[in-house]
Design an enzyme around this catalytic site. Structure first.
Site, PDB file in Angstrom:
ATOM      1  N   LYS A   1      42.898  56.245  45.109  1.00 31.63           N
ATOM      2  CA  LYS A   1      44.271  55.862  44.752  1.00 31.63           C
ATOM      3  C   LYS A   1      44.765  56.721  43.582  1.00 31.63           C
ATOM      4  O   LYS A   1      45.890  57.226  43.583  1.00 31.63           O
ATOM      5  CB  LYS A   1      44.340  54.380  44.387  1.00 31.63           C
ATOM      6  CG  LYS A   1      44.103  53.424  45.538  1.00 31.63           C
ATOM      7  CD  LYS A   1      45.166  53.576  46.613  1.00 31.63           C
ATOM      8  CE  LYS A   1      45.010  52.562  47.722  1.00 31.63           C
ATOM      9  NZ  LYS A   1      46.001  52.714  48.794  1.00 31.63           N
TER      10      LYS A   1
ATOM     11  N   TYR B   1      37.009  53.893  45.900  1.00 37.02           N
ATOM     12  CA  TYR B   1      38.306  53.416  46.418  1.00 37.02           C
ATOM     13  C   TYR B   1      39.389  53.644  45.366  1.00 37.02           C
ATOM     14  O   TYR B   1      40.412  54.267  45.638  1.00 37.02           O
ATOM     15  CB  TYR B   1      38.232  51.928  46.796  1.00 37.02           C
ATOM     16  CG  TYR B   1      39.594  51.291  46.839  1.00 37.02           C
ATOM     17  CD1 TYR B   1      40.031  50.484  45.795  1.00 37.02           C
ATOM     18  CD2 TYR B   1      40.464  51.546  47.883  1.00 37.02           C
ATOM     19  CE1 TYR B   1      41.295  49.935  45.804  1.00 37.02           C
ATOM     20  CE2 TYR B   1      41.731  51.004  47.904  1.00 37.02           C
ATOM     21  CZ  TYR B   1      42.143  50.194  46.855  1.00 37.02           C
ATOM     22  OH  TYR B   1      43.407  49.662  46.858  1.00 37.02           O
TER      23      TYR B   1
ATOM     24  N   SER C   1      47.340  50.838  43.477  1.00 39.26           N
ATOM     25  CA  SER C   1      46.627  49.605  43.138  1.00 39.26           C
ATOM     26  C   SER C   1      46.372  49.527  41.641  1.00 39.26           C
ATOM     27  O   SER C   1      46.191  50.558  40.987  1.00 39.26           O
ATOM     28  CB  SER C   1      45.286  49.583  43.887  1.00 39.26           C
ATOM     29  OG  SER C   1      44.420  48.597  43.353  1.00 39.26           O
TER      30      SER C   1
HETATM   31  C1  WQD Z   1      39.348  38.150  42.132  1.00 38.78           C
HETATM   32  C2  WQD Z   1      38.507  37.304  41.181  1.00 38.78           C
HETATM   33  C3  WQD Z   1      36.196  37.932  41.177  1.00 38.78           C
HETATM   34  C4  WQD Z   1      35.390  36.678  45.317  1.00 38.78           C
HETATM   35  C5  WQD Z   1      40.228  43.620  44.420  1.00 38.78           C
HETATM   36  C6  WQD Z   1      40.269  45.119  44.398  1.00 38.78           C
HETATM   37  C7  WQD Z   1      41.673  45.586  44.124  1.00 38.78           C
HETATM   38  C8  WQD Z   1      42.617  44.973  45.119  1.00 38.78           C
HETATM   39  C9  WQD Z   1      42.502  43.461  45.089  1.00 38.78           C
HETATM   40  C10 WQD Z   1      42.966  46.586  46.866  1.00 38.78           C
HETATM   41  C11 WQD Z   1      37.494  38.129  40.409  1.00 38.78           C
HETATM   42  C12 WQD Z   1      36.371  36.516  41.714  1.00 38.78           C
HETATM   43  C13 WQD Z   1      36.022  36.950  44.118  1.00 38.78           C
HETATM   44  C14 WQD Z   1      34.360  35.703  45.352  1.00 38.78           C
HETATM   45  C15 WQD Z   1      34.662  35.303  43.017  1.00 38.78           C
HETATM   46  N1  WQD Z   1      42.357  45.478  46.410  1.00 38.78           N
HETATM   47  N2  WQD Z   1      35.670  36.260  42.991  1.00 38.78           N
HETATM   48  N3  WQD Z   1      34.044  35.047  44.190  1.00 38.78           N
HETATM   49  O1  WQD Z   1      38.303  42.259  42.498  1.00 38.78           O
HETATM   50  O2  WQD Z   1      40.414  41.507  41.288  1.00 38.78           O
HETATM   51  O3  WQD Z   1      40.582  43.132  43.153  1.00 38.78           O
HETATM   52  O4  WQD Z   1      41.136  43.130  45.375  1.00 38.78           O
HETATM   53  O5  WQD Z   1      43.835  47.220  46.336  1.00 38.78           O
HETATM   54  O6  WQD Z   1      41.683  46.986  44.226  1.00 38.78           O
HETATM   55  O7  WQD Z   1      39.454  45.553  43.327  1.00 38.78           O
HETATM   56  O8  WQD Z   1      40.020  40.785  43.653  1.00 38.78           O
HETATM   57  O9  WQD Z   1      39.851  38.762  45.014  1.00 38.78           O
HETATM   58  O10 WQD Z   1      37.842  40.320  44.905  1.00 38.78           O
HETATM   59  O11 WQD Z   1      38.446  38.941  42.923  1.00 38.78           O
HETATM   60  O12 WQD Z   1      34.346  34.697  41.972  1.00 38.78           O
HETATM   61  O13 WQD Z   1      33.721  35.417  46.433  1.00 38.78           O
HETATM   62  O14 WQD Z   1      37.753  36.363  41.957  1.00 38.78           O
HETATM   63  O15 WQD Z   1      35.049  38.025  40.336  1.00 38.78           O
HETATM   64  O16 WQD Z   1      37.365  37.557  39.110  1.00 38.78           O
HETATM   65  P1  WQD Z   1      39.749  41.916  42.552  1.00 38.78           P
HETATM   66  P2  WQD Z   1      39.006  39.695  44.228  1.00 38.78           P
END
Ligand code: WQD
Length: 349
Positions: free
Chosen positions: A152, A148, A124
């Site tokens: 990885k 997590y 990841s």
């Molecule tokens: C994306 C953007 C949030 C939800 C995570 C894991 C990563 C991988 C992918 C496993 C960010 C914003 C999100 C919400 C928001 N998983 N957001 N409101 O955090 O980049 O990555 O998922 O491998 O390891 O860390 O993805 O989709 O959670 O967030 O504003 O309700 O959307 O702040 O900017 P992230 P995400």
């Protein structure tokens, strides 16, 4: 050629199984269905008109996992099985380390015993922690920020050590950025348990009325509109990247990491806008405070995968939104039974 796919019932696993079967590989799926549904594999069979063995097993059951290797002539392994919720990993780190690390150690110890040295590992972009600069390349500094991500990173280190101990191993470490979208049929897709942590499933559940509004976690980042920027990649592009990595490990010895991203970042507000345009649904949102551990901007330099794997993401943000919406609107309750959908419809009435 038979490929063992651990965690093959999951979001990326099921889409990779479709591509493997369509490419003519035989597959075996091993999954404990703790964070996925057997329904996804039924639909993989429906979509490909192919059959394959399914073992309802946990990678922690080493004795039973070894039986899979005894009973089948496995050429290579694509290893998805693992817990993957960042927030949950902070709450129950021991469970995450035990499940992800011990499970993987079980798997590679059995592979060693059966002289199966080809593995594609589901890593990841979270291993890059707080990137000093973007775009992120594979030789950017590694520093996971949560249990997590540390599992990885540790597994990547373990696999590097395994290769050093025996150069017969062929290992691809795939660092995913932000997978979204779904198979064009709308029959398989992202099916998170409970309230989604990730942005796109949250947006689609707001769009079908299951959730009231999206909370945008912070609009004071130094990005174009202040909201978080990520490299969203279509899950089918990601699945195809696994086939290219599999070809690589079948034909080379060594251990290599590859970023699987598009190289293009989009902000949260840009994602909301893109989704509203393709779905015709409004996504009400409010600005909330930053989510702990979040970074402002993260997107890939995907040139190494393009050069060495001959892989490049092809689908754009519009297609990602169209396919995410098609999956969610056709499956309001994911893979749950029809009855549950009727209950859900009644609840909405
Ligand atoms: C994306 C953007 C949030 C939800 C995570 C894991 C990563 C991988 C992918 C496993 C960010 C914003 C999100 C919400 C928001 N998983 N957001 N409101 O955090 O980049 O990555 O998922 O491998 O390891 O860390 O993805 O989709 O959670 O967030 O504003 O309700 O959307 O702040 O900017 P992230 P995400």
């Amino acid at each position: 050629m038979t490929i063992l796919v651990t965690g093959g019932a999951g979001f990326i696993g099921s889409h990779t199984c479709v591509e493997l079967l369509n490419a003519g590989y035989e597959i075996i799926v091993l999954d404990n269905f703790s964070n996925s549904s057997p329904k996804s594999l039924e639909r993989v069979k429906e979509l490909t008109n192919k059959n394959f063995k399914i073992y309802n097993l946990d990678i922690l059951e080493k004795f039973n996992v070894e039986k899979v290797f005894e009973e089948n002539d496995i050429t290579a392994v694509i290893h998805f099985a693992g817990l993957k919720a960042v927030g949950e990993s902070v709450e129950i780190p021991i469970h995450y380390y035990y499940n992800n690390i011990t499970g993987t150690l079980n798997l590679i110890d059995i592979m060693r015993k059966y002289k199966i040295f080809k593995i594609v590992f589901s890593s990841s972009a979270t291993v890059y922690g707080m990137p000093k600069q973007v775009p992120i390349s594979e030789n950017s500094p590694l520093s996971a920020m949560n249990p997590y991500g540390r599992t990885k990173l540790m597994i990547e280190e373990i696999l590097n050590d395994v290769y050093t101990s025996n150069n017969n191993w062929s290992i691809a470490l795939l660092r995913y950025f932000n997978p979204i979208g779904a198979h064009e049929s709308g029959r398989i897709g992202e099916n998170p348990n409970g309230i989604p942590n990730n942005l796109m499933p949250f947006i689609t559940q707001v769009a079908i009325g299951k959730l009231n509004e999206l909370k945008v976690f912070g609009n004071d980042y130094s990005t174009s509109d202040g909201t978080g920027v990520r490299d969203y990649i279509h899950v089918v592009d990601l699945a195809k990247g696994h086939l290219k990595a599999l070809e690589k490990v079948i034909n080379f010895n060594g251990v290599e990491a590859y970023n699987l991203g598009t190289g293009q970042g989009y902000s949260v507000l840009e994602m909301i806008d893109a989704f509203e345009k393709v779905s015709g649904r409004k996504v009400p949102y409010s600005i909330a405070s930053r989510r702990p551990g979040d970074i402002g901007e993260c997107f890939a330099d995907p040139t190494k995968a393009e050069k060495e794997l001959g892989w490049k993401a092809e689908k754009g943000i519009k297609e990602m939104c169209i396919d995410s919406w098609k999956w969610q609107s056709q499956n309001p309750n994911g893979f749950l039974d029809k009855e549950s959908i009727v209950d859900y419809a009644n609840a909405l009435a």
